[in-house]
Scaffold this motif. Structure first.
Motif, PDB file in Angstrom:
ATOM      1  N   THR A   1       0.835  -1.194   0.000  1.00 43.48           N
ATOM      2  CA  THR A   1       0.000   0.000   0.000  1.00 43.48           C
ATOM      3  C   THR A   1       0.871   1.246   0.000  1.00 43.48           C
ATOM      4  OG1 THR A   1      -0.131   0.053   2.400  1.00 43.48           O
ATOM      5  CG2 THR A   1      -1.876  -1.143   1.233  1.00 43.48           C
ATOM      6  N   TYR A   2       0.292   2.314  -0.489  1.00 42.99           N
ATOM      7  CA  TYR A   2       0.989   3.581  -0.561  1.00 42.99           C
ATOM      8  C   TYR A   2       0.701   4.346   0.718  1.00 42.99           C
ATOM      9  CZ  TYR A   2       3.010   7.531  -3.084  1.00 42.99           C
ATOM     10  OH  TYR A   2       3.818   8.554  -3.496  1.00 42.99           O
ATOM     11  N   ALA A   3       1.726   4.899   1.336  1.00 39.63           N
ATOM     12  CA  ALA A   3       1.574   5.587   2.613  1.00 39.63           C
ATOM     13  C   ALA A   3       0.541   6.705   2.518  1.00 39.63           C
ATOM     14  CB  ALA A   3       2.915   6.141   3.058  1.00 39.63           C
ATOM     15  N   SER A   4      -0.362   6.714   3.470  1.00 44.44           N
ATOM     16  CA  SER A   4      -1.440   7.697   3.493  1.00 44.44           C
ATOM     17  C   SER A   4      -0.903   9.125   3.523  1.00 44.44           C
ATOM     18  CB  SER A   4      -2.323   7.428   4.710  1.00 44.44           C
ATOM     19  OG  SER A   4      -3.255   8.455   4.878  1.00 44.44           O
ATOM     20  N   ASP A   5       0.115   9.382   4.339  1.00 43.94           N
ATOM     21  CA  ASP A   5       0.687  10.736   4.416  1.00 43.94           C
ATOM     22  C   ASP A   5       1.269  11.162   3.077  1.00 43.94           C
ATOM     23  OD1 ASP A   5      -0.017  10.960   7.068  1.00 43.94           O
ATOM     24  OD2 ASP A   5       1.986  10.475   7.828  1.00 43.94           O
ATOM     25  N   ARG A   6       1.936  10.252   2.400  1.00 41.69           N
ATOM     26  CA  ARG A   6       2.532  10.566   1.098  1.00 41.69           C
ATOM     27  C   ARG A   6       1.440  10.853   0.070  1.00 41.69           C
ATOM     28  NH1 ARG A   6       6.598  12.965  -1.309  1.00 41.69           N
ATOM     29  NH2 ARG A   6       7.036  12.043  -3.305  1.00 41.69           N
ATOM     30  N   LEU A   7       0.381  10.077   0.084  1.00 40.74           N
ATOM     31  CA  LEU A   7      -0.730  10.288  -0.833  1.00 40.74           C
ATOM     32  C   LEU A   7      -1.347  11.667  -0.614  1.00 40.74           C
ATOM     33  CD1 LEU A   7      -2.734   9.315  -2.973  1.00 40.74           C
ATOM     34  CD2 LEU A   7      -4.037   8.256  -1.124  1.00 40.74           C
ATOM     35  N   HIS A   8      -1.594  12.026   0.636  1.00 40.93           N
ATOM     36  CA  HIS A   8      -2.170  13.336   0.931  1.00 40.93           C
ATOM     37  C   HIS A   8      -1.222  14.469   0.509  1.00 40.93           C
ATOM     38  CE1 HIS A   8      -4.861  11.050   3.708  1.00 40.93           C
ATOM     39  NE2 HIS A   8      -5.712  11.803   3.047  1.00 40.93           N
ATOM     40  N   GLU A   9       0.064  14.260   0.679  1.00 38.14           N
ATOM     41  CA  GLU A   9       1.051  15.251   0.260  1.00 38.14           C
ATOM     42  C   GLU A   9       0.992  15.460  -1.250  1.00 38.14           C
ATOM     43  OE1 GLU A   9       5.796  15.085  -0.059  1.00 38.14           O
ATOM     44  OE2 GLU A   9       5.033  14.910   1.991  1.00 38.14           O
ATOM     45  N   GLU A  10       0.922  14.380  -2.007  1.00 42.55           N
ATOM     46  CA  GLU A  10       0.835  14.488  -3.467  1.00 42.55           C
ATOM     47  C   GLU A  10      -0.454  15.179  -3.893  1.00 42.55           C
ATOM     48  OE1 GLU A  10       1.227  10.678  -5.286  1.00 42.55           O
ATOM     49  OE2 GLU A  10       3.323  10.469  -4.679  1.00 42.55           O
ATOM     50  N   ILE A  11      -1.565  14.819  -3.260  1.00 42.98           N
ATOM     51  CA  ILE A  11      -2.849  15.445  -3.598  1.00 42.98           C
ATOM     52  C   ILE A  11      -2.782  16.943  -3.347  1.00 42.98           C
ATOM     53  CG2 ILE A  11      -5.276  15.629  -2.929  1.00 42.98           C
ATOM     54  CD1 ILE A  11      -5.142  12.589  -2.327  1.00 42.98           C
ATOM     55  N   ALA A  12      -2.279  17.336  -2.184  1.00 46.10           N
ATOM     56  CA  ALA A  12      -2.191  18.761  -1.846  1.00 46.10           C
ATOM     57  C   ALA A  12      -1.271  19.493  -2.817  1.00 46.10           C
ATOM     58  CB  ALA A  12      -1.681  18.927  -0.415  1.00 46.10           C
ATOM     59  N   TYR A  13      -0.168  18.887  -3.178  1.00 46.01           N
ATOM     60  CA  TYR A  13       0.816  19.508  -4.068  1.00 46.01           C
ATOM     61  C   TYR A  13       0.228  19.745  -5.457  1.00 46.01           C
ATOM     62  CZ  TYR A  13       5.613  20.294  -5.790  1.00 46.01           C
ATOM     63  OH  TYR A  13       6.758  20.820  -6.324  1.00 46.01           O
ATOM     64  N   VAL A  14      -0.371  18.723  -6.019  1.00 45.98           N
ATOM     65  CA  VAL A  14      -0.969  18.842  -7.357  1.00 45.98           C
ATOM     66  C   VAL A  14      -2.166  19.790  -7.325  1.00 45.98           C
ATOM     67  CG1 VAL A  14      -2.128  17.593  -9.221  1.00 45.98           C
ATOM     68  CG2 VAL A  14      -0.126  16.577  -8.111  1.00 45.98           C
ATOM     69  N   ALA A  15      -2.997  19.678  -6.294  1.00 43.98           N
ATOM     70  CA  ALA A  15      -4.168  20.549  -6.184  1.00 43.98           C
ATOM     71  C   ALA A  15      -3.742  22.016  -6.079  1.00 43.98           C
ATOM     72  CB  ALA A  15      -5.002  20.162  -4.969  1.00 43.98           C
ATOM     73  N   TYR A  16      -2.737  22.286  -5.289  1.00 39.05           N
ATOM     74  CA  TYR A  16      -2.270  23.654  -5.087  1.00 39.05           C
ATOM     75  C   TYR A  16      -1.749  24.264  -6.388  1.00 39.05           C
ATOM     76  CZ  TYR A  16       0.507  27.586  -3.410  1.00 39.05           C
ATOM     77  OH  TYR A  16       1.038  28.831  -3.216  1.00 39.05           O
ATOM     78  N   HIS A  17      -0.959  23.519  -7.109  1.00 35.22           N
ATOM     79  CA  HIS A  17      -0.305  24.064  -8.305  1.00 35.22           C
ATOM     80  C   HIS A  17      -1.169  24.006  -9.557  1.00 35.22           C
ATOM     81  CE1 HIS A  17       3.582  25.041  -6.599  1.00 35.22           C
ATOM     82  NE2 HIS A  17       3.449  23.947  -5.863  1.00 35.22           N
ATOM     83  N   PHE A  18      -1.999  22.977  -9.702  1.00 36.81           N
ATOM     84  CA  PHE A  18      -2.805  22.835 -10.913  1.00 36.81           C
ATOM     85  C   PHE A  18      -4.268  23.207 -10.693  1.00 36.81           C
ATOM     86  CE2 PHE A  18      -0.126  19.444 -13.359  1.00 36.81           C
ATOM     87  CZ  PHE A  18       0.831  20.407 -13.621  1.00 36.81           C
ATOM     88  N   HIS A  19      -4.643  23.452  -9.433  1.00 35.17           N
ATOM     89  CA  HIS A  19      -6.021  23.825  -9.093  1.00 35.17           C
ATOM     90  C   HIS A  19      -7.021  22.747  -9.505  1.00 35.17           C
ATOM     91  CE1 HIS A  19      -4.361  27.733  -8.118  1.00 35.17           C
ATOM     92  NE2 HIS A  19      -3.781  27.722  -9.288  1.00 35.17           N
ATOM     93  N   TRP A  20      -6.619  21.488  -9.328  1.00 35.05           N
ATOM     94  CA  TRP A  20      -7.500  20.364  -9.588  1.00 35.05           C
ATOM     95  C   TRP A  20      -8.150  19.945  -8.283  1.00 35.05           C
ATOM     96  CZ3 TRP A  20      -3.929  16.632 -12.811  1.00 35.05           C
ATOM     97  CH2 TRP A  20      -3.672  17.215 -14.048  1.00 35.05           C
TER      98      TRP A  20
END
Length: 51
Positions: free
Chosen positions: A2-21
């Motif tokens: 499984t993919y670490a939950s903290d890492r997944l949330h970090e990626e989501i926040a990063y992409v959402a912040y920069h691409f506004h998705w």
């Protein structure tokens, strides 16, 4: 494996912040694609800050 939950949330926040998705759009991406977007953003940010 499984993919670490903290890492997944970090990626989501990063992409959402920069691409506004939204979260659903980002979670619909395959893991590999989401990582590629995050890496691409990191290169853009580094280039924009002169790094």
């Amino acid at each position: 494996m499984t993919y670490a939950s903290d890492r997944l949330h970090e990626e989501i926040a990063y992409v959402a912040y920069h691409f506004h998705w939204g979260q659903d759009e980002i979670l619909d991406l395959e893991h590999h694609d989401r990582r590629r977007y995050a890496e691409h953003i990191a290169r853009l940010v580094a280039r924009g800050s002169g790094g």
